[in-house]
Scaffold this active site. Structure first.
Site, PDB file in Angstrom:
ATOM      1  N   PRO B 174       0.838  -1.206   0.000  1.00  0.00           N
ATOM      2  CA  PRO B 174       0.000   0.000   0.000  1.00  0.00           C
ATOM      3  C   PRO B 174       0.871   1.254   0.000  1.00  0.00           C
ATOM      4  O   PRO B 174       0.916   2.022   0.955  1.00  0.00           O
ATOM      5  CB  PRO B 174      -0.809  -0.147   1.286  1.00  0.00           C
ATOM      6  CG  PRO B 174       0.055  -0.968   2.184  1.00  0.00           C
ATOM      7  CD  PRO B 174       0.839  -1.894   1.297  1.00  0.00           C
ATOM      8  N   SER B 176       1.041   4.220  -1.327  1.00  0.00           N
ATOM      9  CA  SER B 176       0.669   5.631  -1.113  1.00  0.00           C
ATOM     10  C   SER B 176       0.381   5.907   0.357  1.00  0.00           C
ATOM     11  O   SER B 176       0.667   6.990   0.864  1.00  0.00           O
ATOM     12  CB  SER B 176      -0.519   6.024  -1.987  1.00  0.00           C
ATOM     13  OG  SER B 176      -1.710   5.440  -1.514  1.00  0.00           O
ATOM     14  N   ASP B 177      -0.180   4.917   1.057  1.00  0.00           N
ATOM     15  CA  ASP B 177      -0.381   5.075   2.504  1.00  0.00           C
ATOM     16  C   ASP B 177       0.959   5.212   3.223  1.00  0.00           C
ATOM     17  O   ASP B 177       1.107   6.025   4.141  1.00  0.00           O
ATOM     18  CB  ASP B 177      -1.083   3.832   3.072  1.00  0.00           C
ATOM     19  CG  ASP B 177      -2.581   3.820   2.808  1.00  0.00           C
ATOM     20  OD1 ASP B 177      -3.238   4.842   3.055  1.00  0.00           O
ATOM     21  OD2 ASP B 177      -3.100   2.770   2.384  1.00  0.00           O
ATOM     22  N   LEU B 178       1.903   4.387   2.819  1.00  0.00           N
ATOM     23  CA  LEU B 178       3.177   4.330   3.527  1.00  0.00           C
ATOM     24  C   LEU B 178       3.997   5.587   3.265  1.00  0.00           C
ATOM     25  O   LEU B 178       4.600   6.160   4.174  1.00  0.00           O
ATOM     26  CB  LEU B 178       3.947   3.070   3.099  1.00  0.00           C
ATOM     27  CG  LEU B 178       3.186   1.764   3.393  1.00  0.00           C
ATOM     28  CD1 LEU B 178       3.809   0.594   2.626  1.00  0.00           C
ATOM     29  CD2 LEU B 178       3.165   1.458   4.884  1.00  0.00           C
ATOM     30  N   GLY B 181       2.326   8.446   5.109  1.00  0.00           N
ATOM     31  CA  GLY B 181       2.549   8.316   6.550  1.00  0.00           C
ATOM     32  C   GLY B 181       3.956   8.741   6.940  1.00  0.00           C
ATOM     33  O   GLY B 181       4.164   9.387   7.982  1.00  0.00           O
TER      34      GLY B 181
END
Lengths: 413, 413
Positions: B174, B176-178, B181
């Site tokens: 994932p 784009s989440d990482l 974040g």
């Protein structure tokens, strides 16, 4: 598109007053120092006589590589021959004025240059020394040359990227360099904050492989918990169905109903609620098992309307839905433009350069273009003068660098 | 494998004394606060009655999701019903003790909860408020539900990932989440450093799409400079040949000769120097044009020896060369183990949990496991007592949360 003219009179950034001596080149290190520079630090890029190799890469316009320009905005450039005693002396003087030193040489190169951790601390007590390497600063592979592609293969990333048909696949961006560079910036700022409080410097390091490993998320967790090695699943989601790429009348859409509630919203919006009790659809487990059938049924509905219809209707229904855009689409997207993610920056002598905007937004001290990417050695005079050099010495150092021509000074990650 | 038992008596981390109230859930926000926690901040995860949904995802052992455990190490958990006045009151009291608030609700949710930026500043002057969203805090898509897959498609990432045959491809992590974040953690620490110096708080935000856009590197630069839209090239390099995946006697190897000097070393090590003047090999441009032929000639030599032979020989010759490992291979790799990138952490009541180690290394205040991932609400009593609550009030808040059962409290990026 945001027009940016360099302006040093704008409000101070997060890292106002922090001076970084940047010995890094190519990608991971310069990406780290781009973050620091964007956040307001003064970054002095110390370049070998031939310049950062990235100056020669990618497409150049009016003598400037736009790839170099994007990664080196907000920095100053000092060109030094570090193979001469005078060049090294100037670097040591410069480091004595710095808060941070960044390198991405192969481990050991800084020691050979007489700039190992102990030497740096002696030059400037309280200094932060941040290094990026391929595999870490120690261990059996420490002397191997490193490269993004190698890290993608070694870290398990490539094995998770692709489809069953494609086999292990490198991704199209130098992801391990970028992740490690961002980590290095995070570690540097954290160490600076600690130094402000304690007066103590620190050795910080990040590595291409370690960074990618830390991005394993559910795949790593699944492997650790079960011993099963996750496979590349392309656009499917190994644990959820329906989920993936569907074909609308005029293009493809991404639909990501990650839980049962969102799935129910999707089926309602597609007017497929009557399938609720169908044996292929009853549970997520059944849908994963019957993914081909489930996707086909859904696609039959999706193909009757356009991409833009479904984006409106499904998002309004609470189902995450999007389009697949190439870079041309992305940088024409009204949302992307609204976030100032496309900037046009005046580079005196080289025209206006388009580049990606700032990924971080701040209310008080926003990132901004204070300086365009520097010409090689453009700040020699001003930086050296601050160090106490006179005009003759400055000219001698420049001549020394000029003579040294194409001498290399280490290998970068 | 590094054995880690939680130990609060170890030396203080970078962010010692920083208190984070974490309202985020699932992935991007918890990854941000994992970084802050790993760096030494006290992170108090405020969870709805049903807990962070990630507690129910991935494989559980002895009642604990290892996916949850990995992303929530070093945090405390307070379970509150934020739909009740008493729950909200407790949250406001908690925020008044905090340095940082993190959320990844859809933009507008915090305002509706009475916890917009103005309200947070009123509760705690100088606070840092960090948000992660899919598309940014403003703009035409601001109210769309967001998800990693959507961001991968919209940002141009998918169009660069894959092969001509596969078409646009989501990657297996994932990403784009990482990335968002990690950016959010960087922005938070930078804002904290500024606050330490100026006393002023700040609103910080990061977005899934913006983060991925900022990772476009040479592809974006090429598009901006030429108007040509880069295509997905799989394991090839669009500008360099030879470069890619080659088949040795017992598996595949990655070879990345990124410039002419390294290319010459490769040809020497493969004993193919006689091809130097061959019309297909003379220049990089010729080799890119004749990639299929060039790769075939090289592969004929590569297939005669093993992966391990070529890794030794080519790296010794200065040519970045590696293996393609799946997660099992990566976490058995001696280099990975030497960097403590595999940890086994004692979770009282749930056994030992394997998880990825710390991507950032520090000489003075290394990241460490001070606390295992918390059980839902495990810190209610200690945290609320610090806020002045008595045992009866603490019990009443717990009962309120218990009653609220499965009420949802917003949607997370």
């Amino acid at each position: 598109m945001k027009q940016a003219t360099s302006n040093t009179a704008q409000p101070p950034g997060q890292l106002e007053g922090v001076r970084v001596v940047d010995l890094s080149r190519i990608l991971s290190g310069p990406f780290c120092t781009m973050h620091l520079a964007d956040l307001g630090a003064e970054v002095i890029k110390v370049e070998p006589p031939e310049g950062d190799p990235i100056r020669q890469q990618g497409h150049s316009i009016e003598g400037l590589s736009w790839y170099f320009a994007a990664f080196n905005r907000n920095k100053r450039s000092v060109r030094l021959n570090l193979r001469s005693a005078e060049g090294m002396k100037a670097l040591r003087k410069l480091i004595a004025t710095a808060d941070v030193v960044v390198d991405n040489f192969r481990p050991g190169v800084m020691d050979k240059m007489g700039l190992g951790w102990d030497a740096l601390q002696a030059l400037k007590p309280g200094i932060i020394y941040t290094s990026i390497s391929g595999f870490g600063q120690t261990g059996p592979y420490v002397h191997r040359p490193a490269f993004d592609f190698i890290a993608q293969g070694m870290s398990g990333f490539m094995a998770l990227n692709g489809t069953r048909e494609s086999g292990p696949l490198r991704t199209g961006i130098p992801i391990s360099d970028l992740v490690a560079g961002t980590y290095a910036a995070l570690g540097t700022v954290a160490a600076l904050m600690r130094r402000d409080r304690t007066g103590r410097g620190e050795r910080v390091s990040a590595a291409l492989v370690d960074g990618l490993l830390s991005y394993g998320a559910f795949s790593s967790a699944h492997y650790f918990a079960t011993g099963e090695v996750p496979e590349a699943v392309g656009n499917d989601h190994s644990l959820v169905a329906p989920y993936g790429l569907f074909t609308a009348a005029d293009g493809e859409i991404t639909i990501a109903p990650s839980n049962e509630g969102v799935y129910n919203k999707l089926m309602k919006a597609l007017e497929l609620e009557h399938l609720k009790d169908d044996v292929h659809f009853q549970t997520n487990a059944a849908r994963v098992k019957n993914r081909t059938h489930v996707n086909a049924v859904i696609n039959e509905v999706v193909r009757t309307k356009t991409v833009s219809h479904w984006i409106d209707v499904l998002n309004a229904a609470g189902v995450p839905t999007g389009m697949v855009q190439d870079l041309a689409g992305a940088y024409a997207d009204p949302q992307v433009l609204s976030q100032d993610m496309l900037m046009e920056v005046e580079h005196p002598g080289h025209g206006k350069v388009k580049m990606t905007g700032f990924a971080l937004k701040f209310s008080e001290a926003p990132c901004q273009v204070r300086l365009p990417a520097p010409d090689l050695g453009s700040d020699n005079a001003s930086v050296l003068r601050e160090l106490g050099y006179g005009d003759a010495q400055i000219a001698a150092l420049a001549a020394d660098a000029e003579r040294a021509g194409h001498g290399a000074s280490g290998e970068a990650a």
